[in-house]
Scaffold this active site. Structure first.
Site, short mmCIF file in Angstrom:
data_model
loop_
_atom_site.label_atom_id
_atom_site.label_comp_id
_atom_site.label_asym_id
_atom_site.label_seq_id
_atom_site.Cartn_x
_atom_site.Cartn_y
_atom_site.Cartn_z
N HIS A 101 0.90 -0.90 -0.03
CA HIS A 101 -0.09 0.06 0.14
C HIS A 101 1.00 1.24 0.07
O HIS A 101 2.00 1.37 0.47
CB HIS A 101 -0.85 0.19 1.37
CG HIS A 101 -1.73 -0.92 1.51
ND1 HIS A 101 -1.45 -2.17 2.11
CD2 HIS A 101 -3.08 -1.02 1.31
CE1 HIS A 101 -2.51 -2.97 2.32
NE2 HIS A 101 -3.48 -2.29 1.97
N ASP A 104 2.23 1.85 3.41
CA ASP A 104 3.03 1.03 4.09
C ASP A 104 4.54 1.46 3.92
O ASP A 104 5.36 1.12 4.83
CB ASP A 104 2.97 -0.32 3.52
CG ASP A 104 1.74 -0.96 3.58
OD1 ASP A 104 0.97 -0.53 4.31
OD2 ASP A 104 1.56 -1.84 2.54
N GLU A 268 -9.24 -13.35 -1.79
CA GLU A 268 -8.59 -13.96 -0.54
C GLU A 268 -9.38 -14.86 0.17
O GLU A 268 -10.58 -14.71 0.41
CB GLU A 268 -8.47 -12.77 0.26
CG GLU A 268 -7.79 -12.96 1.55
CD GLU A 268 -7.50 -11.61 2.21
OE1 GLU A 268 -6.91 -10.53 1.71
OE2 GLU A 268 -7.41 -11.47 3.50
N HIS A 271 -11.38 -13.94 3.09
CA HIS A 271 -12.63 -13.10 3.10
C HIS A 271 -13.58 -13.77 2.27
O HIS A 271 -14.83 -13.87 2.60
CB HIS A 271 -12.31 -12.11 1.81
CG HIS A 271 -11.09 -11.14 2.22
ND1 HIS A 271 -10.71 -10.07 1.54
CD2 HIS A 271 -10.30 -10.90 3.25
CE1 HIS A 271 -9.73 -9.27 2.10
NE2 HIS A 271 -9.57 -9.90 3.28
N ASP A 296 -5.13 -13.43 -2.95
CA ASP A 296 -4.45 -13.47 -1.65
C ASP A 296 -4.38 -14.73 -0.69
O ASP A 296 -5.55 -15.21 -0.20
CB ASP A 296 -5.45 -12.14 -0.95
CG ASP A 296 -4.76 -10.79 -1.11
OD1 ASP A 296 -3.61 -10.80 -2.10
OD2 ASP A 296 -4.78 -9.72 -0.66
N ASP A 307 -11.05 -11.56 9.95
CA ASP A 307 -9.95 -11.68 9.10
C ASP A 307 -8.60 -12.06 9.81
O ASP A 307 -7.84 -11.06 10.06
CB ASP A 307 -9.73 -10.53 7.99
CG ASP A 307 -9.19 -10.61 6.70
OD1 ASP A 307 -8.98 -11.84 6.58
OD2 ASP A 307 -8.92 -9.78 6.25
N ASP A 309 -5.98 -13.60 8.75
CA ASP A 309 -4.83 -13.63 7.98
C ASP A 309 -3.80 -14.59 8.43
O ASP A 309 -2.64 -14.22 8.60
CB ASP A 309 -4.26 -12.13 7.71
CG ASP A 309 -5.03 -11.35 7.07
OD1 ASP A 309 -5.96 -11.55 6.38
OD2 ASP A 309 -4.94 -9.86 7.19
N ASP A 339 -1.25 -12.58 1.82
CA ASP A 339 -1.79 -11.39 2.85
C ASP A 339 -1.88 -12.07 4.13
O ASP A 339 -2.98 -12.39 4.40
CB ASP A 339 -2.86 -11.02 2.01
CG ASP A 339 -3.26 -9.68 2.59
OD1 ASP A 339 -2.85 -9.18 3.71
OD2 ASP A 339 -4.31 -9.17 2.13
C1 XLS Z 1 -7.78 -6.82 4.06
C2 XLS Z 1 -7.43 -6.83 2.47
C3 XLS Z 1 -6.17 -6.01 2.30
C4 XLS Z 1 -5.95 -5.93 0.86
C5 XLS Z 1 -5.04 -4.89 0.29
O1 XLS Z 1 -8.73 -7.34 4.58
O2 XLS Z 1 -7.09 -8.20 2.58
O3 XLS Z 1 -5.01 -6.35 3.10
O4 XLS Z 1 -5.44 -7.09 0.33
O5 XLS Z 1 -5.73 -3.33 0.86
NI NI Z 2 -6.17 -9.08 0.67
NI NI Z 3 -7.91 -9.53 4.26
#
Ligand code: XLS
Ligand code: NI
Ligand code: NI
Length: 437
Positions: A101, A104, A268, A271, A296, A307, A309, A339
């Site tokens: 991003h 970042d 993702e 998600h 992702d 989420d 991750d 991600d």
């Molecule tokens: C958040 C998203 C984010 C996107 C990029 O949940 O996964 O990380 O991949 O903005």
């Molecule tokens: Ni993502």
């Molecule tokens: Ni995410």
């Protein structure tokens, strides 16, 4: 020159019998699968925000990550040191791509001008590091969710002034991605949704989002950015409802606003599960519409509803994902972006290596297993033969739109009561499991 991770060796392939945790047991970058190297199939990418910026804090406690290269300031030196540590990490891991991003990599300044200057400076550094280390930008994106001005969304804010700020920020993030030769640019909704309908004009917000994306498409054309544009579906969090809920909702939105030719999806895993779908469902929905662009790669925890991750270590999941990817002939310019973040308890620098090794080996193994399933063909044949009755003159006439309800009635009378066959679900699941070795 190793500077930040000097006690950690380059991570090499040692084969499945190796007991060395700092080695690959399955990911052999140049090994060929279905006529392509693993490196090309998997196109791994590292996420700058998690790997370099995530201090592993959570709503209940402070960050735990040990990051000796980061003094926690936004100074130019610190910004550059983080980038240097990142590229050293990519080298040691043998990861070819990365994603970021805007915020970042480069801090916001006191004015838009200063913020843009910070980003330009960092883009110069990233460009040099990419060249020196032979790395590529998979995709860039704009952080439109962290700053307090985006509290009510960015392109879906109730304030037109916030919308304008978001537009300017996306313009610069696309410029940065273009300059760095990124193969894609992601729009993740962030706060593009609502907290409550009590204060929300939903049709207006959706329309505004569409106009915003139109402007991005127009800008992309004018500057000649040929990378793909991706939407990343997510149903909720931080909003209670996000307009890019899932693949089907995104497709509906893109078709409604005539944007479907311009966007693919970046899907993702976590998600998908938040939307109560399996990742395979989301991937197959996107692939069928020709919009499966990038992934992702992470996963959620079965007992936690947000989420989280997690790094993707589920072999069944990786196999299902790679089966869909192989079926559509690869991700093209897309890739598998981790991600994903380490757990709060995995706070040492070496844990960054363990986490990425775990994800890469899981996907390498999933790739090999998916290829074995495909060459065996029994699972594909089972589906094909299940629908065999459709390969018939009646099937042709239905597909071509010739068939009428009267024709169907005539056919039904002719065939009498149909012979229904078992779906053999458990047999096929067991067959799938037999490949997981
Ligand atoms: C958040 C998203 C984010 C996107 C990029 O949940 O996964 O990380 O991949 O903005
Ligand atoms: Ni993502
Ligand atoms: Ni995410």
């Amino acid at each position: 020159m190793a500077e930040f991770f000097s006690d950690i060796p380059d991570i090499l392939f040692e084969g499945r019998d190796s007991k060395n945790p700092l080695s690959f047991k399955h990911y052999e970058a140049d090994a060929m699968v279905e006529g392509r190297s693993m490196r090309e199939h998997l196109r791994f990418a590292c996420a700058f925000w998690h790997t370099m910026r995530n201090d592993l804090s959570d709503p209940f406690g402070a960050g735990t990550a040990i990051m000796p290269w980061d003094d926690g300031t936004s100074s130019d030196q610190n910004t550059e040191r983080r980038i240097n540590a990142f590229f050293e990490f990519l080298d040691k891991m043998g990861i070819d791509h990365y994603c970021f991003h805007d915020r970042d990599v480069a801090p916001a300044g006191a004015s838009i001008d200063e913020t843009n200057r910070n980003l330009d400076r960092v883009v110069g550094i990233l460009e040099r590091r990419q060249d020196q280390h032979g790395k590529k930008l998979l995709w860039g994106t704009a952080c439109l969710f962290d700053h307090p001005r985006y509290v009510h969304g960015a392109a879906t804010s109730a304030s037109i002034d916030v919308f304008a700020h978001a537009g300017g920020q996306v313009r610069r993030a696309i410029d940065a991605t273009h300059h760095l030769g990124g193969s894609g640019y992601v729009f993740w909704g962030g706060r593009e949704g609502y907290s409550s309908l009590i204060n929300t004009d939903m049709p207006r917000e959706r329309e505004n989002l569409a106009r915003f994306l139109d402007m991005a498409v127009d800008y992309r054309r004018r500057i000649g950015f040929e990378g793909r544009f991706y939407i990343e579906p997510k149903p909720k969090e931080p909003t209670s409802h996000q307009y890019d809920f899932d693949v089907a909702t995104c497709l509906d939105f893109l078709r409604e606003f005539d944007l479907v030719e311009e966007f693919m999806l970046n899907i993702e895993t976590n998600h998908a599960t938040l939307a109560s779908h399996s990742m395979e469902h989301e991937l197959r929905s996107a692939a069928a519409a020709g919009v499966l662009g990038s992934i992702d790669a992470n996963m959620g925890h079965p007992h936690l509803g947000w989420d989280t991750d997690h790094f993707p270590t589920d072999l069944v999941l990786a196999t299902q994902i790679m089966r869909v990817v192989l079926e559509q002939g690869g991700l093209g310019e897309g890739g598998l972006n981790f991600d994903a973040k380490r757990r709060r308890g995995s706070f040492e620098p070496v844990d960054l290596f363990h986490a990425h090794i775990a994800g890469m080996d899981t996907f390498a193994r999933g790739l090999k297993i998916a290829a074995a399933i495909r060459s065996d063909r029994r699972l594909d044949d089972a589906i094909q033969s299940r629908y065999a009755s459709w390969d018939s003159p009646l099937g042709d006439s239905i597909r071509s739109g010739q068939c009428t309800l009267e024709d169907l009635e005539k056919h039904a009378i002719e065939v009498g009561e149909p012979a229904i066959e078992s779906g053999r679900e458990e047999m096929l699941e067991a067959m799938f499991n037999d490949f997981l070795r």
